[in-house]
Write a protein that holds these residues in place. Structure first.
Motif, PDB file in Angstrom:
ATOM      1  N   ALA A  56      -4.954   4.926  -5.290  1.00  0.00           N
ATOM      2  CA  ALA A  56      -5.672   3.644  -5.236  1.00  0.00           C
ATOM      3  C   ALA A  56      -5.457   2.842  -6.516  1.00  0.00           C
ATOM      4  O   ALA A  56      -5.345   1.610  -6.470  1.00  0.00           O
ATOM      5  N   CYS A  57      -5.377   3.523  -7.655  1.00  0.00           N
ATOM      6  CA  CYS A  57      -5.112   2.815  -8.917  1.00  0.00           C
ATOM      7  C   CYS A  57      -3.732   2.165  -8.888  1.00  0.00           C
ATOM      8  O   CYS A  57      -3.567   1.007  -9.300  1.00  0.00           O
ATOM      9  N   THR A  83       0.835  -1.211   0.000  1.00  0.00           N
ATOM     10  CA  THR A  83       0.000   0.000   0.000  1.00  0.00           C
ATOM     11  C   THR A  83       0.863   1.251   0.000  1.00  0.00           C
ATOM     12  O   THR A  83       0.627   2.199  -0.773  1.00  0.00           O
ATOM     13  N   THR A 103      -3.877  -0.798  -6.437  1.00  0.00           N
ATOM     14  CA  THR A 103      -4.581  -1.938  -7.042  1.00  0.00           C
ATOM     15  C   THR A 103      -3.703  -2.634  -8.068  1.00  0.00           C
ATOM     16  O   THR A 103      -3.627  -3.874  -8.116  1.00  0.00           O
ATOM     17  N   ALA A 145      -2.406  -6.446  -7.676  1.00  0.00           N
ATOM     18  CA  ALA A 145      -2.786  -7.453  -8.664  1.00  0.00           C
ATOM     19  C   ALA A 145      -1.557  -8.106  -9.285  1.00  0.00           C
ATOM     20  O   ALA A 145      -1.451  -9.339  -9.359  1.00  0.00           O
TER      21      ALA A 145
END
Length: 648
Positions: free
Chosen positions: A463-464, A124, A467, A471
């Protein structure tokens, strides 16, 4: 021995600095030899590596402050300076003390959180760090193009902001594809020239204010008309302060360049007191220089530039100091100032690109959360350049629009650093420092929350990135689940004796869970293996017990301990992050040592295969037998040389 360990050496070849730092198996490690004094450069030269990021924000900070606070810009900037000197500076001076190898606050928090929660937290933070660095590239390129296009000699390109910004980013990527070495000498020249030109512009601005005394009284009168008293002014300044958070950038970079700081002759890698002291001087000096420029530039730009010029399309938008340079010092000096600004902004983007290329390999490969090509510079440069194009297109190459996203990344990193040093002070029993850092953490937390509420696109961009990193990381971890993840195998004296004894006959091992320690468990296991596999086994076999340590770790060294239990049963204990990978690496090691193909015996794992695989993926245990066999198959393509796996 090292020459025989082909599968393991292939795995180690891509590890970041693995061969340089640890040497080949069987050789003495550098850590076992006396450490030479740390080589580096004086702290004031290394400060310029931070300065290309930190000081270059003067190119756009005064204009952003004027848009955010209007006539209150100097007061709000003073609040920013107070937060810088009383908040961010003490925090990062402590970070330099706690994380002196340049890992920064992310590494401090990584040490405090274990297992998967620690990994996810670090991922994060890496997402916000990526936001910080990538927006540094796009914001710097956008501001550089603004200075370029508003130069009087280039009026014909005035409407090509997007194109010029994309070209600058592409040139940055092209340089890194060719090969880029971050040169301290270039940074020193750029920072020295840029700060000198800014000092001249500020001096000229202060002279104009002194020459026209009515400017101060007019400003005071207008300020009083907007805000009736001093307390209201301070209150409003505190409210708008989060919008000025760009002026806090550079502290995390200041810690990241620590390894370049020259220490004392008595420094050791375990405690480089001289390097820590030099870095603290670096951070303090940079903060004081920047604070002085922030206050003076906000003062002269607010008094000398009409508010309409700060707006989008205005002559001072994104280039307030350049506006003053052209207006009061002439086109020649103004052009020289534009060139210096464009150069330092471009180099700030280069520094950010280098930071990205250093940051991701520091964590993701160690977690097994990066594809093999992530260790190569050129593919990563292409990806970061394309992402830079996308971000520039989303924000329409607008400096003001990117300020929120940039501030979000900066503030999250500073807030995490404040929390990290608060926990460190608490752990050290330093009550006063703990309380002080807790207050600072609360201030930065408030600033971050307000910034996110007012400019949520920064959080969206972050956040993009988070993510995408999550992933790619999880998919990579899945794809690489069956790699041989042990970098080196070591045997203690007793374990070596066991293996040496086995070399004279058929080498047979029995895998057993680490919880079975009574004599009946070992005896019953031998009988079970005999019955399940219809094989003649003597009691003189060796048991293998793997103790799972931190299953979230991807790779590790394997230290094998041997002991004889109940005066009869020989047992080898293997602490590791994964049962299957430890067993596979050990079996290959035994093959290489003895020249014989070892056999290992398992029993089938009860339960649902999918659930067992998830247990293996998350907790390092589950489908032990088939996973061990698959790891061996990938590590040793030659079936004739592959250790034998028997499952009953």
């Amino acid at each position: 021995m090292a020459s025989q360990q082909q599968p393991r050496r292939r795995l180690r070849a891509w590890m970041l600095q693995g061969l340089a730092e640890t040497g080949r198996p069987g050789e003495a490690k550098p850590a076992q030899r006396p450490q030479p004094p740390h080589a580096g450069q004086p702290w004031y030269r290394v400060m310029c590596l931070t300065g290309v990021d930190y000081f270059s924000s003067l190119g756009y900070q005064p204009g952003i402050a004027a848009l955010a606070a209007g006539l209150l810009s100097p007061v709000a900037t003073i609040v920013l300076v107070i937060v810088t000197l009383a908040g961010a500076l003490p925090v990062y001076r402590r970070v330099a003390q706690e994380s002196f190898h340049g890992q920064g606050s992310v590494a401090m928090l990584e040490r405090l959180l274990t297992f998967w929660k620690g990994k996810l937290f670090v991922l994060t933070l890496l997402g916000f760090a990526a936001t910080d660095f990538l927006i540094t590239i796009t914001l710097s390129a956008a501001d550089a193009s603004t200075h370029l296009l508003h130069n009087p000699h280039l009026n014909a390109l005035r409407e090509q902001q997007m194109l010029v910004t994309l070209v600058l980013i592409a040139l940055l990527g092209a340089v890194f594809l060719k090969g880029f070495i971050e040169a301290t000498g270039v940074a020193v020249a750029l920072v020295g020239t840029y700060l000198t030109l800014n000092a001249i512009v500020v001096g000229a601005g202060l002279w104009q204010v002194a020459e026209h005394g009515h400017l101060v009284t007019d400003w005071q009168r207008a300020l009083s008309a907007e805000h009736s008293n001093v307390f209201l002014m301070i209150g409003v300044a505190l409210i708008v302060f989060p919008k000025l958070a760009l002026g806090l950038s550079g502290f995390e970079t200041g810690v990241a360049v620590m390894p370049h700081v020259r220490g004392d002759a008595r420094d050791t890698e375990a405690r480089p007191a001289g390097r820590i002291r030099g870095t603290r001087k670096l951070l303090t000096t940079a903060a004081l220089i920047m604070s002085a420029f922030l206050i003076t530039t906000s003062f002269v730009t607010t008094l000398l530039i009409p508010q309409r010029e700060f707006e989008s399309g205005g002559q001072a938008n994104g280039r307030a100091l350049a506006y003053l340079a052209h207006r009061y010092l002439g086109t020649t000096f103004g052009t020289a100032y534009d060139i210096a600004t464009i150069a330092i902004l471009w180099f700030a983007g280069a520094s950010a690109m280098a930071g990205l290329l250093n940051l991701m390999p520091r964590y993701l490969p160690r977690y097994g959360m990066a594809p093999h090509w992530a260790g190569a510079v050129r593919p990563m440069v292409l990806i970061f350049t394309l992402v830079g194009f996308l971000v520039t297109w989303i924000f329409d190459a607008d400096v003001d629009a990117q300020g929120g996203a940039y501030a979000t990344g900066v503030l999250v990193l500073i807030t995490s650093a404040a929390v990290a040093v608060t926990i460190a002070a608490r752990t050290a029993g330093q009550r006063r420092w703990r309380n002080a850092f807790a207050v600072i953490s609360a201030v930065f937390l408030y600033t971050t929350v307000v910034n996110v509420i007012e400019r949520p696109h920064g959080l969206v961009i972050g956040a993009c990135f988070i993510t995408a990193i999550m992933a790619v990381s999880l998919l990579s971890r899945l794809a690489r689940s069956f790699e041989l993840r042990v970098s080196e195998v070591r045997l203690d004296h007793t374990a070596e004796e066991f293996v040496r004894d086995l070399a004279s006959r058929e080498v047979r091992f029995i895998a057993l869970g680490p919880d079975h320690r009574d004599p009946a468990a070992y005896r019953d296991k031998i009988e079970q293996i005999r019955a399940d596999n219809d094989v003649r086994l003597t009691d003189d076999v060796v048991f293998l017990e793997v103790k799972v340590t931190d299953p979230s770790e991807f790779e590790s060294e394997l230290t094998v301990h041997g002991e004889t239990r109940h005066a009869r049963y020989r047992v080898l204990t293997l602490p590791s992050a994964s049962v299957s990978h430890a067993l596979a690496a050990f079996l290959l090691h035994v093959r290489d040592l003895t020249g014989r193909i070892p056999h290992v015996y398992f029993q089938w794992t009860e339960g649902d295969p999918l659930a067992n695989f998830l247990r293996f993926f998350l907790f390092g245990q589950g489908e032990v037998a088939p996973v061990t066999r698959e790891v061996l198959r990938k590590a040793e393509p030659d079936r004739a040389r592959r250790p034998r796996v028997h499952v009953g």
